[in-house]
Design a protein around this motif. Structure first.
Motif, short mmCIF file in Angstrom:
data_model
loop_
_atom_site.label_atom_id
_atom_site.label_comp_id
_atom_site.label_asym_id
_atom_site.label_seq_id
_atom_site.Cartn_x
_atom_site.Cartn_y
_atom_site.Cartn_z
N ILE A 212 0.84 -1.20 0.00
CA ILE A 212 0.00 0.00 0.00
C ILE A 212 0.87 1.25 0.00
CG2 ILE A 212 -1.97 1.13 1.08
CD1 ILE A 212 -2.39 -1.77 0.11
N GLU B 72 0.68 5.79 -1.06
CA GLU B 72 0.08 7.03 -0.57
C GLU B 72 -1.41 7.12 -0.91
OE1 GLU B 72 1.61 8.18 -4.73
OE2 GLU B 72 2.09 6.75 -3.12
N VAL B 73 -2.11 7.98 -0.18
CA VAL B 73 -3.53 8.24 -0.44
C VAL B 73 -3.65 9.10 -1.69
CG1 VAL B 73 -5.62 9.36 0.43
CG2 VAL B 73 -4.20 8.00 1.97
N LEU B 74 -4.48 8.67 -2.62
CA LEU B 74 -4.72 9.42 -3.85
C LEU B 74 -5.95 10.32 -3.75
CD1 LEU B 74 -4.06 6.56 -6.45
CD2 LEU B 74 -2.50 8.38 -5.75
N GLN C 299 -10.18 10.66 -1.53
CA GLN C 299 -11.22 9.99 -0.76
C GLN C 299 -12.55 10.68 -0.99
OE1 GLN C 299 -11.25 10.48 3.63
NE2 GLN C 299 -9.35 11.63 3.36
N ILE D 62 -11.60 5.48 0.90
CA ILE D 62 -10.31 6.13 0.68
C ILE D 62 -9.56 5.35 -0.41
CG2 ILE D 62 -8.12 6.82 1.75
CD1 ILE D 62 -9.58 6.81 4.44
N ILE D 63 -9.00 6.06 -1.36
CA ILE D 63 -8.29 5.42 -2.47
C ILE D 63 -6.79 5.60 -2.29
CG2 ILE D 63 -7.96 5.38 -4.97
CD1 ILE D 63 -10.81 6.31 -5.29
N HIS D 64 -6.07 4.49 -2.28
CA HIS D 64 -4.62 4.47 -2.14
C HIS D 64 -3.98 4.02 -3.46
CE1 HIS D 64 -4.67 4.44 2.39
NE2 HIS D 64 -5.87 3.94 2.16
N ARG D 65 -2.77 4.47 -3.67
CA ARG D 65 -1.94 3.85 -4.68
C ARG D 65 -1.42 2.54 -4.09
NH1 ARG D 65 1.12 5.93 -9.10
NH2 ARG D 65 2.81 4.51 -9.70
N ALA E 14 -4.81 1.08 -8.16
CA ALA E 14 -5.48 1.88 -7.13
C ALA E 14 -6.30 0.95 -6.26
CB ALA E 14 -6.37 2.94 -7.77
N LYS F 276 -9.32 0.91 -3.38
CA LYS F 276 -10.37 1.62 -2.62
C LYS F 276 -10.72 0.81 -1.39
CE LYS F 276 -14.91 3.79 -2.91
NZ LYS F 276 -16.00 4.24 -3.80
N LYS G 133 -15.11 2.82 3.95
CA LYS G 133 -15.09 3.38 5.30
C LYS G 133 -16.04 2.66 6.25
CE LYS G 133 -13.85 8.09 3.89
NZ LYS G 133 -14.31 9.50 3.85
#
Length: 433
Positions: free
Chosen positions: A204, A206-208, A210, A215-218, A232, A234, A237
């Protein structure tokens, strides 16, 4: 966020918006000192279970948020607030909505994630209502009086107990954004054939970005063939959003598969150490940007665009054509998007468009094939609004003005069954390209 000390000391005199979250169990009487100016009152995230009988003393109040409290009913004093246009009681314990709790000028009602089993017939008398958000309740039917809501544009009834969609609902002339996934009527929805993705195979980053649902991470994914791919991720929550459930979103997203104008889903993430739900998506290149901002309290059901923003006609046409093609693909696979808005579309300067966010997506009900065409044409109205917004922000060549204006008119016309489908729209726009 404001404080009780600021309120009690008089520091907030003359403000138009009050945001107060302080574990309140009772409504602070000092709020009434703001009656001559207060237009937006946000009391979300407290421990309130009632509001004062004389709430109407806040005679300028237009917006009331009371989400994440302890309410078991919407107080009837809310209905006596003559200027109130937007009411939000999301994530409470509400079992009852009294007809007396409905303000006369109501445009936007949010009762997501509560315990309601019925709605009052009088809701159909709220003829100014444009947005009605009821996902995550226990509704088994909808009052027939809702057929009178001719201005209703957005309806969220996902994750309830509805065995079928009433036919009158699908004839509402202004309805454009409908989410109904996660009801018993979806019991025969197709299962996804996409393989699961193990959490252990992801690194996982950084956060791209939300949104309301997650929340969407790279991330870096080691595929089954051993190759690594930038993707990506997702992470959802919770169990309920304003549009529906993560399960419905993932099922629809995975069912529609890949398309050049969709943010493609790769698979459902499993074996998360904390049991969180996740969805692996294709990584969008950085050249893409969001087409529009979401609706504001003032615009209600319309996206927000910078006042001076313009785009070339060729770019606007390619965006519209790409989105029409994507919706044709979705509908052919038995899915409606439910949230076809500019704020869910990414574009680049050449006009390439990507549609994402399947939080409001729904399956066409297998037991009611006669409703499929109407459900698809409800979404056509949303496209007509999007197309109109694009055309308003570019210089349309004279030879295309009449044809495109007629397409916008046909997509938005009140008789739902008379609207074109996305096969026709896609062909028309492709012809212009």
């Amino acid at each position: 966020m404001h404080t009780l000390d600021q309120l009690r000391s008089g520091q907030l005199k003359g403000i138009t918006r009050l945001d107060l979250s302080a574990s309140l169990e009772r409504f602070p009487e000092e709020i009434f000192t703001l009656a001559d100016s207060l237009e937006v009152l946000n009391l979300s995230g407290n421990q309130l279970s009632d509001l004062p009988e004389d709430l109407h003393r806040l005679h300028r109040l237009q917006v009331l948020f009371c989400s994440e409290n302890q309410f078991e009913h919407v107080p009837e004093s809310v209905g006596r607030c003559e200027a109130l246009r937007m009411v939000g009681f999301k994530s409470n314990r509400i079992r009852e909505l009294s007809a007396k709790a409905l303000p006369p000028r109501l445009r936007w009602l949010i009762l997501t994630d509560n315990c309601m089993q019925t709605l009052p017939d009088e809701l159909g008398a709220c003829t100014d209502l444009q947005k009605l958000m009821l996902a995550g309740n226990r509704l088994r039917e909808l009052p027939a009086t809702l057929a009178h809501l001719e201005k209703l544009e957005l309806l969220r009834i996902a994750a309830n107990q509805l065995p079928a969609l009433p036919d009158f609902l699908l004839q509402l002339p202004s309805l454009a954004w409908l989410a109904h996934g996660g009801n018993p009527l979806d019991a025969d929805a197709p299962a996804s054939r996409t393989p699961d993705v193990r959490w252990a195979d992801l690194q996982i980053g950084e956060v791209l970005g939300q949104g309301a649902s997650g929340i969407i991470h790279r991330a870096d994914w080691q595929r089954p063939d051993g190759q690594r791919e930038a993707v990506a991720l997702k992470l959802f929550k919770g169990q309920m959003t304003s549009d529906g459930t993560p399960q419905s979103e993932m099922a629809a997203c995975l069912t529609v598969g890949q398309h050049p104008n969709l943010i493609g889903a790769i698979g459902r993430v499993v074996e998360h150490p904390q049991g969180e739900q996740g969805l692996l998506l294709s990584l969008v290149e950085p050249r893409f940007s969001i087409l529009a901002g979401p609706p504001s309290l003032q615009s209600c059901s319309r996206d927000s665009y910078p006042s001076e923003w313009r785009l070339p006609f060729a770019q606007a046409l390619r965006v519209a054509s790409g989105i029409a093609s994507a919706l044709r693909h979705l509908h052919a696979r038995g899915v409606t998007h439910g949230d076809l808005y500019g704020h869910n579309i990414l574009i680049d300067t050449a006009g390439k468009a990507l549609l994402g966010d399947f939080g409001a997506a729904s399956f066409l009900p297998a037991a009611a094939p006669s409703q499929h065409g109407l459900l698809q044409r409800i979404e056509v109205r949303a496209f007509g609004i999007l197309l109109e917004e694009l055309l308003q922000r570019c210089e349309v060549p004279a030879e295309h003005v009449a044809q495109l204006a007629e397409l916008v008119r046909r997509c938005q016309q009140p008789p739902v069954s008379a609207r074109p489908d996305f096969s026709e729209i896609d062909a028309a726009l492709a012809g212009l390209l």
